[in-house]
Design a protein around this motif. Sequence first.
Motif, PDB file in Angstrom:
ATOM      1  N   GLU A 342      -9.559  30.345 -11.758  1.00 59.44           N
ATOM      2  CA  GLU A 342      -8.657  30.098 -12.885  1.00 59.44           C
ATOM      3  C   GLU A 342      -7.437  31.024 -12.800  1.00 59.44           C
ATOM      4  O   GLU A 342      -6.306  30.609 -13.088  1.00 59.44           O
ATOM      5  CB  GLU A 342      -9.400  30.313 -14.200  1.00 59.44           C
ATOM      6  CG  GLU A 342      -8.572  29.974 -15.434  1.00 59.44           C
ATOM      7  CD  GLU A 342      -9.360  30.106 -16.733  1.00 59.44           C
ATOM      8  OE1 GLU A 342      -8.716  30.168 -17.802  1.00 59.44           O
ATOM      9  OE2 GLU A 342     -10.608  30.170 -16.673  1.00 59.44           O
ATOM     10  N   GLN A 345      -5.066  29.690 -10.176  1.00 58.61           N
ATOM     11  CA  GLN A 345      -4.314  28.541 -10.677  1.00 58.61           C
ATOM     12  C   GLN A 345      -3.207  28.982 -11.636  1.00 58.61           C
ATOM     13  O   GLN A 345      -2.090  28.426 -11.620  1.00 58.61           O
ATOM     14  CB  GLN A 345      -5.269  27.566 -11.373  1.00 58.61           C
ATOM     15  CG  GLN A 345      -6.271  26.903 -10.457  1.00 58.61           C
ATOM     16  CD  GLN A 345      -5.626  25.936  -9.463  1.00 58.61           C
ATOM     17  OE1 GLN A 345      -4.446  25.598  -9.571  1.00 58.61           O
ATOM     18  NE2 GLN A 345      -6.405  25.491  -8.485  1.00 58.61           N
ATOM     19  N   SER A 374     -10.133  23.490  -4.618  1.00 59.41           N
ATOM     20  CA  SER A 374     -10.386  24.933  -4.661  1.00 59.41           C
ATOM     21  C   SER A 374     -10.819  25.464  -3.302  1.00 59.41           C
ATOM     22  O   SER A 374     -11.081  26.669  -3.160  1.00 59.41           O
ATOM     23  CB  SER A 374     -11.464  25.259  -5.700  1.00 59.41           C
ATOM     24  OG  SER A 374     -12.726  24.729  -5.304  1.00 59.41           O
TER      25      SER A 374
END
Length: 409
Positions: A342, A345, A374
């Motif tokens: 996360e 990103q 990912s």
Amino acid sequence: MRRPLVIFFLAVLTVLFVGASGHPAPAHWVATWTSMPQLTEPGNMPPAPFTGTDRVLDNASLRETAQVTAGGPRIRLRFSNAFGGAPLPLTAVSVARPVSGAAGVSAVVPGSVLPVTFHGKSSTVVPQGAQVVSDPLPFPVRTLENIAVTAYLAHGQASTSITSHPGSRTTSYLLAGNHVSDTELPGATPVDHWYFLSGIEVLSPASAVAVIGDSISDGRGSTTNGNDRWPNVLAARLHGVSVVNQAAGGNRVLQDGLGPNVLARLDRDLLSTSGVSWAIVFEGVNDIGTATPAAAPDVAAQLIDAYDQILVRAHAQDIRVYGATITPFGGNTAYDDPAREEARQRVNAWIRQPGHFDALLDFDKVARDPAAPSRLLPAYDVGDHLHLNPAGYQALGSSVPPGLFRNDG
């Protein structure tokens, strides 16, 4: 029949060396090869007998090769003692052309050896924490040519803290005695590290792009002596532009790792590197990957602030900065975690947003598996799900638009 041919070549030379103003582009000193200086770890020190209890390379010669990325009629060398525990005395140094023009070979072409001088002298001493630049050398080099540099230390460096670049992916050679003028080094000990040599500059109208990165730019997973890291691929695609690799394995933006953090080394490795007009920042995966999952959101925010600092400081020196998105690490034993993904990103979203970096290099998009974003594309994965193989590095280097590196005045 010959006159049109002469006119054609004159026209080509005009295009190459005359700018839009109609005047020849001025030659200046520009970095054509670099290796980011680091404190040498115990496992990367010169092997016995070249490391003693209190000094290294006592009465020993070191020969190493480096690939320049821009050509010109003269060069000069930089030697770093940034992390040395004592002054670095270089008794004699030479430059030569390696046999077959190859990287990582010990032999040089007979008749090509040229002594290196410092203020007209054959020897010099590099103070602790400092670097020295050699005199200009009448040693013409071509784009992407490998050259060999040999240094002799009569009494070694009186410390076991020395400066090197362990991740050379290029073989160097150690041999007892003074061999700076020898064409062959029979019985030399091979080591895949660079020591002391931190830069080569060329007299050229070219400008340079400096790559600020970690092991993915340093070429972990590339071919030893193959010069197939992604910055090498980019250098082969550009004309009139030097590409210098200021990356190191394990490096981080925010905290020291293997080598100083980016914010600490920015002045040395970017702002003070000769002739740099552009920078590519491709770093942050180690900051995210070594953060605890709970700390990952804060690290992402700190990374974004650090990128902004890099932009402010580089822009003050008229250096354009291109941001590369962080590539995937899904499946990597040490880094894979939902909170870290996360954070990756979030950082990549900021890099992609217009108005931050001067241009975007979306390496994440190039390297990821479309079926599992990912993770790295299996064809590019060296096997640890973090570093790329030569095919992956070819893809990254080929994805960079050459038009980003034009001096428009």
